[in-house]
Structure formats: structure tokens, C-alpha cells
Design a protein around this motif. Structure first.
Motif, mmCIF file in Angstrom:
data_model
loop_
_atom_site.group_PDB
_atom_site.id
_atom_site.type_symbol
_atom_site.label_atom_id
_atom_site.label_comp_id
_atom_site.label_asym_id
_atom_site.label_seq_id
_atom_site.Cartn_x
_atom_site.Cartn_y
_atom_site.Cartn_z
ATOM 1 N N TYR A 1 26.875 -38.107 98.964
ATOM 2 C CA TYR A 1 27.944 -39.082 99.147
ATOM 3 C C TYR A 1 27.318 -40.241 99.919
ATOM 4 O O TYR A 1 26.994 -40.096 101.106
ATOM 5 N N THR A 2 27.112 -41.382 99.288
ATOM 6 C CA THR A 2 26.451 -42.485 99.979
ATOM 7 C C THR A 2 27.403 -43.123 100.988
ATOM 8 O O THR A 2 28.621 -42.923 100.946
ATOM 9 N N LYS A 3 26.841 -43.914 101.891
ATOM 10 C CA LYS A 3 27.649 -44.617 102.888
ATOM 11 C C LYS A 3 28.651 -45.525 102.179
ATOM 12 O O LYS A 3 28.303 -46.255 101.257
ATOM 13 N N GLY A 4 29.891 -45.433 102.590
ATOM 14 C CA GLY A 4 30.931 -46.256 101.996
ATOM 15 C C GLY A 4 31.540 -45.695 100.723
ATOM 16 O O GLY A 4 32.314 -46.380 100.049
ATOM 17 N N ALA A 5 31.235 -44.441 100.386
ATOM 18 C CA ALA A 5 31.800 -43.833 99.169
ATOM 19 C C ALA A 5 33.310 -43.675 99.274
ATOM 20 O O ALA A 5 34.022 -43.715 98.269
ATOM 21 N N PHE A 6 33.814 -43.493 100.508
ATOM 22 C CA PHE A 6 35.248 -43.360 100.741
ATOM 23 C C PHE A 6 35.714 -44.483 101.672
ATOM 24 O O PHE A 6 35.040 -44.803 102.661
ATOM 25 N N ILE A 7 36.869 -45.064 101.353
ATOM 26 C CA ILE A 7 37.439 -46.139 102.167
ATOM 27 C C ILE A 7 38.846 -45.717 102.581
ATOM 28 O O ILE A 7 39.653 -45.287 101.757
ATOM 29 N N SER A 8 39.128 -45.826 103.872
ATOM 30 C CA SER A 8 40.424 -45.380 104.391
ATOM 31 C C SER A 8 41.497 -46.443 104.186
ATOM 32 O O SER A 8 41.210 -47.573 103.768
ATOM 33 N N ASN A 9 42.725 -46.068 104.546
ATOM 34 C CA ASN A 9 43.852 -46.997 104.373
ATOM 35 C C ASN A 9 43.783 -48.206 105.297
ATOM 36 O O ASN A 9 44.506 -49.189 105.097
ATOM 37 N N VAL A 10 42.935 -48.139 106.330
ATOM 38 C CA VAL A 10 42.787 -49.299 107.208
ATOM 39 C C VAL A 10 41.455 -49.999 107.002
ATOM 40 O O VAL A 10 41.075 -50.871 107.777
ATOM 41 N N GLY A 11 40.734 -49.605 105.943
ATOM 42 C CA GLY A 11 39.545 -50.334 105.538
ATOM 43 C C GLY A 11 38.232 -49.863 106.102
ATOM 44 O O GLY A 11 37.176 -50.412 105.750
ATOM 45 N N ASP A 12 38.217 -48.835 106.970
ATOM 46 C CA ASP A 12 36.920 -48.358 107.449
ATOM 47 C C ASP A 12 36.323 -47.378 106.444
ATOM 48 O O ASP A 12 37.025 -46.777 105.628
ATOM 49 N N THR A 13 35.004 -47.231 106.483
ATOM 50 C CA THR A 13 34.280 -46.499 105.449
ATOM 51 C C THR A 13 33.574 -45.277 106.021
ATOM 52 O O THR A 13 33.329 -45.169 107.222
ATOM 53 N N SER A 14 33.235 -44.367 105.128
ATOM 54 C CA SER A 14 32.599 -43.099 105.510
ATOM 55 C C SER A 14 31.095 -43.252 105.652
ATOM 56 O O SER A 14 30.472 -44.137 105.059
ATOM 57 N N ASN A 15 30.516 -42.348 106.446
ATOM 58 C CA ASN A 15 29.064 -42.268 106.565
ATOM 59 C C ASN A 15 28.483 -41.496 105.381
ATOM 60 O O ASN A 15 29.202 -40.840 104.622
ATOM 61 N N GLN A 16 27.163 -41.561 105.227
ATOM 62 C CA GLN A 16 26.509 -40.806 104.152
ATOM 63 C C GLN A 16 26.513 -39.320 104.477
ATOM 64 O O GLN A 16 26.345 -38.915 105.624
ATOM 65 N N ILE A 17 26.733 -38.515 103.435
ATOM 66 C CA ILE A 17 26.683 -37.063 103.546
ATOM 67 C C ILE A 17 25.745 -36.545 102.463
ATOM 68 O O ILE A 17 25.839 -36.956 101.296
ATOM 69 N N SER A 18 24.842 -35.666 102.857
ATOM 70 C CA SER A 18 23.925 -35.047 101.900
ATOM 71 C C SER A 18 24.079 -33.531 102.004
ATOM 72 O O SER A 18 23.920 -32.958 103.089
ATOM 73 N N LYS A 19 24.382 -32.896 100.866
ATOM 74 C CA LYS A 19 24.605 -31.447 100.858
ATOM 75 C C LYS A 19 23.645 -30.796 99.878
ATOM 76 O O LYS A 19 23.748 -30.964 98.655
ATOM 77 N N GLU A 20 22.679 -30.049 100.410
ATOM 78 C CA GLU A 20 21.696 -29.391 99.554
ATOM 79 C C GLU A 20 22.357 -28.281 98.747
ATOM 80 O O GLU A 20 23.209 -27.545 99.263
ATOM 81 N N ILE A 21 21.958 -28.151 97.489
ATOM 82 C CA ILE A 21 22.514 -27.148 96.582
ATOM 83 C C ILE A 21 21.444 -26.090 96.331
ATOM 84 O O ILE A 21 20.332 -26.410 95.901
ATOM 85 N N LYS A 22 21.781 -24.829 96.591
ATOM 86 C CA LYS A 22 20.812 -23.739 96.432
ATOM 87 C C LYS A 22 21.406 -22.643 95.560
ATOM 88 O O LYS A 22 22.189 -21.817 96.040
#
Length: 536
Positions: free
Chosen positions: A408-429
Motif C-alpha cells: 500500500y503506497t503512501k497516500g493510497a487511502f484518503i480520509s474524510n478530512v483529507g489526510d493520507t495514509s503512510n506506506q504499508i508493506s506486507k510480506e506474503i509467505k
């Protein structure tokens, strides 16, 4: 010639008193020599009971361990005088009534604490000794382990409430969960069990495990096969506890969690649960001071409902601005189909999602976006689930590869007040087939709707099937497992806890047990286990 006279010098000091050492340890339990009334005595007209033992005694938790049914009152006194025990009832013995006293571990010898073994006495204040028995076993619902010292009680009135009334007849189960209530007269009885932590002989519906049987026991002969399953669930009625308005939100709180909520309002106001499902948050940014009439309907896990009318409005109370965050809720794998699912929760309503910013990273040069159809968003529970397509096995031999991951790259999600999410990396095993085992099961049952679960030794569900009588569980990690099955009476595909108020029992849950008496079985890498025959 002089004689030498020997002189004896005596050393004087303080004598120390010590206990004699040696000798066998006293392992003999005190024996009841006689009692007033005698065991099975009829027409007892006395007040105090007196029991004489073979040696000096002491008591251990007398009010907990010595169980008298019917109860003469919780303030009954137990008095020890050397080798005698005197029982002084709080209330007079009732006429024409059979009493049973189970001493459990309450009477012990004075020196070593050996409890009197299997000590019970019964007597009657009338001409008849009642002799019928209700016996059985108490078990936990979601573990095969037996509970200890659970109170098992009886009531006879249809209006009896286990949350507010105290029983007349009760006992406690032993370490194997076995119980027996003796010296009962014929009649109709209802049975229930509970972990009486606060020792008031009432079920605390918030903190105490309990179970009950819906159907009465018509007692005209001994009933010795009564099974009760304990559940831990908050059974209190739903109540609205507070409404708090701020500049941008209105928070509605209940005394317990909701299973679902429905809202109708004159204006469309976004809402969701708070950090827990006992709170519903309405997100508003009113400039108009007028309130918005809103109707809420909530249902808890027991099916209990609450209907409330709330006036959503703005107040001048300011709340500290929260940072927009996402947290992992759960991840799941379908190792056989190589499909991965990942669920996140968010603390603010979502305004938008950028699907191209969410993708599978195969390596530093290859990535594949997740189709929008593979997103499941629950705005009420503020969660989003992302499911991948089938991910092919990586056969490349390149060195220094980046691991397979969901990004999930930085800014993939935007909230109702316009702030954005940080990057999330989830390894798949994904698991490799050669590192896992499989287990085959065959079910023989007359039940048409059931759930069979493969669980770990600590009762975590690994996989489950519904209404399937033959199945092979594949890609099973090497460790110990158990099988658990649920009788799905209402055919909704999940376990239901029942409801005492509506006289609906919890759905039955059982564990597979082998012919050797074992509940668990091992899975090893590259092994095939089974088929296991499960009959119910």
C-alpha cells in the motif's frame, strides 16, 4: 602423695525446644464417628447439627466447601471444638424437608490438612427421606478441558431468573466436571451451571461463565446424564449509556457491544463504530446549530434489541485531531489456490482509495495492481479487506530478489478530512506442499447442518467445512491439532450462544476423541493422516 581430683566443668546455656524429627507423615483422613442427626435420620426436630470425628479437625473455606441443600441461609455458622463440628443454621430447618450436606474438602485433620473423604450426610425433618438424584457433567464450550468448582443449581418455577434469584438446590462439580445433586423429591426441575466468582449464588451476566438446559427434567427416577456447556458472554440487556457531542462528532455509547446497527435520519450523516462496537460515532461538520433527529436500532450477539432516538448536533467542545492511521486486523492464506487476503482497520471515514497504489510486488521490476472488485469495504466497522488473485509460484533463480509482498503506497487511502495514509508493506509467505501434511476426515451423522473445524492445540481455528461428510485438509503445518464440531441448529453457518431469556440453548459444540482417549493428533511434514471417523 597428692591425689588429683578431676573437676567436671558444666556449660550452662539456653535450652532450645525443637520438634521431634522422624516418624511417618500423618496421611489418615478424619473419620466421622457419629452425628446428630444420624445419616438418613427422619423426623429430626433439633436446631444445631453436631458431628464428632476421630481426631481434632479444622475447617477450610467452610462456606464454600460445605454445601447444604436446600440452603438454610448464607450466614449459617460452622463452629469447631476440638474434634467436633457444630452447624448452626441461619434459618430454621423447614418442615417435612430432606436436607443433604456435602462436605467436599471443608473438614480436614488439624495437623496435615487431610480432608475427610466422600463425607455426606442426609436427614429429614419429616417422615420421609427423599432419594432421587440429578447428576451429570459440566464442560467448557470451546475447549475439551473440564472446569472445576462450577456451581450447578436447580430451580422449579417458570418465573425463576438466574441473574436475580438464588437457587434452593445447588452443588459444585469436581475436577472432572462431574456433579451430583442428591436427596431430591420427585417433580419438575430446571438445571443450570455458573462460575460463581462473586459468591452470591446469582449469575453475573457480564463476568461469569454460565450454561443452562432449556428443557425441564421430569424427575420420577434418577437422572444421571445431564450435560451442561459453559459460555462466556455478556448477557445484560442493551442500554444506551451516554451521548457526547463535539465540534465534529457525536459519540453514542452503549453498555455492551453491538452486533449490528441501523440508522435512519433526516440528513445523511456518515457513522461508524468507534474503537469498540459499544460506541457509534457520527461524523458531522455542522455550521447550523439545529439538531438532526436520528433513529438508531441496535442488536447484540444474543439478538437483544434497542431502539433509540438521538438528536445529533454540534457543540463547542473541541477534540484533539487524530492522525489518520491504518492497522492490520487479520491476514489469511489459501495455500492450495495461492490466494492471499489482508484486512486493515482505519480510524477515520474514508473519502477515497487509489487502487493503482495498492499492488502485489513480485520483484523490483514487476508489480500487479489489485482489481477494485477484490476490495471489500465495511464503513460501519471501518475495515477494508484486500484479496489477491492466484499468485503463481516464483520459479526464477535471480539473486537478491525482493520478497513477494502486498504494497500500500503512501497516500493510497484518503480520509474524510483529507489526510493520507503512510506506506504499508506486507510480506506474503505461502507454505510449500513438501513442508506440510494433510489430514482426511469422514463424518457419520444424522445432522444435516454442522460445522467441522480443524483447530490447533490452543483452540485456534485453522480451517473449517460446513455440511461436508468427507474432506481432506491440505497444506497443514506440522504440529498438534484437534477436530471440533458444531451442531448448527438454526442453519446460519456459525455458532450461536443462545439466550436464557428466550430459553434458547447455545448450539452444541463437541471435540473429536480417539479410541485411545486422546483429543489431539500430530501432523508431520509430507505425511498423510487419517481418515479419521467422526460420529455424532
Amino acid at each position: 602423695m597428692k591425689k588429683l581430683i578431676p573437676i567436671l566443668f558444666l556449660a550452662y546455656g539456653c535450652a532450645s525446644v525443637t520438634s521431634p524429627t522422624g516418624g511417618p507423615k500423618d496421611e489418615t483422613a478424619p473419620q466421622l464417628e457419629y452425628s446428630t442427626p444420624a445419616n438418613n435420620q427422619k423426623n429430626f426436630k433439633g436446631t444445631e447439627l453436631e458431628l464428632t470425628f476421630s481426631e481434632p479437625i479444622k475447617l477450610k473455606d467452610a462456606k464454600e466447601e460445605i454445601l447444604i441443600t436446600p440452603s438454610p441461609g448464607k450466614d449459617t455458622k460452622f463452629i469447631v471444638k476440638k474434634n467436633k463440628l457444630i452447624i448452626d443454621p441461619q434459618n430454621p430447618w423447614q418442615e417435612n424437608t430432606t436436607y443433604n450436606i456435602n462436605f467436599r474438602d471443608g473438614v480436614q485433620d488439624l495437623n496435615e490438612g487431610n480432608p475427610a473423604e466422600n463425607l455426606r450426610i442426609a436427614f429429614s425433618t419429616g417422615p420421609v427421606i427423599d432419594s432421587l438424584i440429578i447428576a451429570g457433567r459440566v464442560k467448557e464450550t470451546f475447549t475439551e478441558k473440564a472446569p472445576d468448582k462450577i456451581t450447578v443449581a436447580l430451580y422449579q418455577s417458570d418465573t425463576f431468573n438466574i441473574y436475580s434469584h438464588t437457587p434452593t438446590y445447588f452443588t459444585k462439580c469436581n475436577k472432572e466436571g462431574v456433579f451430583s445433586i442428591q436427596n431430591l423429591k420427585s417433580g419438575t426441575y430446571y438445571v443450570y451451571a455458573f462460575d460463581d466468582k462473586n459468591k452470591n449464588l446469582k449469575v453475573d451476566s457480564k463476568t461469569e461463565r454460565f450454561g443452562f438446559k432449556m428443557m425441564p427434567i421430569i424427575l420420577n427416577q434418577n437422572a444421571d446424564s445431564t450435560f451442561i456447556s459453559l459460555i462466556a458472554i455478556d448477557a445484560r440487556p442493551l442500554q444506551l449509556t451516554s451521548v457526547r457531542h463535539t465540534e465534529k462528532t457525536s459519540r453514542i455509547r452503549f453498555n455492551k457491544g453491538l452486533d449490528s446497527v441501523a440508522v435512519t435520519s433526516d440528513k445523511n450523516i456518515p457513522y461508524s463504530y468507534g474503537d469498540n462496537t459499544n460506541e457509534v460515532i457520527f461524523y458531522h461538520n455542522f455550521t447550523n446549530p439545529d439538531s438532526i433527529k436520528t433513529k438508531m436500532s441496535g442488536i447484540d450477539s444474543l439478538g437483544q434489541t434497542i431502539d433509540s432516538t438521538i438528536h445529533i448536533k454540534r457543540s463547542e467542545t473541541k477534540m484533539a485531531e487524530e492522525r489518520f492511521t491504518l492497522k492490520e486486523v487479520v491476514e489469511s492464506y489459501n495455500h492450495q489456490k495461492r490466494i492471499y487476503s489482508h484486512q486493515l482497520s482505519f480510524n477515520k471515514p474514508l473519502q477515497s482509495i487509489l487502487p493503482d497504489s495498492i499492488y502485489i510486488r513480485y520483484d523490483s521490476a514487476t508489480k500487479k495492481p489489485i482489481p477494485l472488485s477484490n476490495f471489500t469495504i465495511d464503513t460501519i466497522r471501518h475495515t477494508i479487506q484486500v484479496r489477491t488473485e492466484t499468485i503463481p509460484i516464483d520459479t526464477s533463480t535471480a539473486k537478491n530478489k525482493l520478497p513477494l509482498a502486498l504494497i500500500y503506497t503512501k497516500g493510497a487511502f484518503i480520509s474524510n478530512v483529507g489526510d493520507t495514509s503512510n506506506q504499508i508493506s506486507k510480506e506474503i509467505k505461502f507454505l510449500k506442499e513438501e513442508d506440510t501434511g494433510l489430514v482426511t476426515v469422514k463424518v457419520e451423522t444424522s445432522q444435516t447442518h454442522f460445522i467441522l473445524q480443524l483447530v490447533t492445540s490452543d483452540d485456534k481455528v485453522v480451517d473449517e467445512i460446513k455440511n461436508i461428510k468427507e474432506h481432506t485438509f491440505k497444506f497443514v503445518k506440522a504440529q498438534e491439532y484437534k477436530f471440533r464440531y458444531i451442531i448448527d441448529r438454526n442453519e446460519n453457518g456459525k455458532w450461536d450462544p443462545g439466550n436464557f431469556v428466550t430459553r434458547t440453548e447455545p448450539e452444541e459444540v463437541y471435540y473429536y476423541k480417539s479410541e485411545e482417549g486422546k483429543y489431539s493428533f500430530p501432523i508431520r511434514a509430507n505425511w498423510e493422516y487419517g481418515p479419521l471417523m467422526i460420529k455424532f
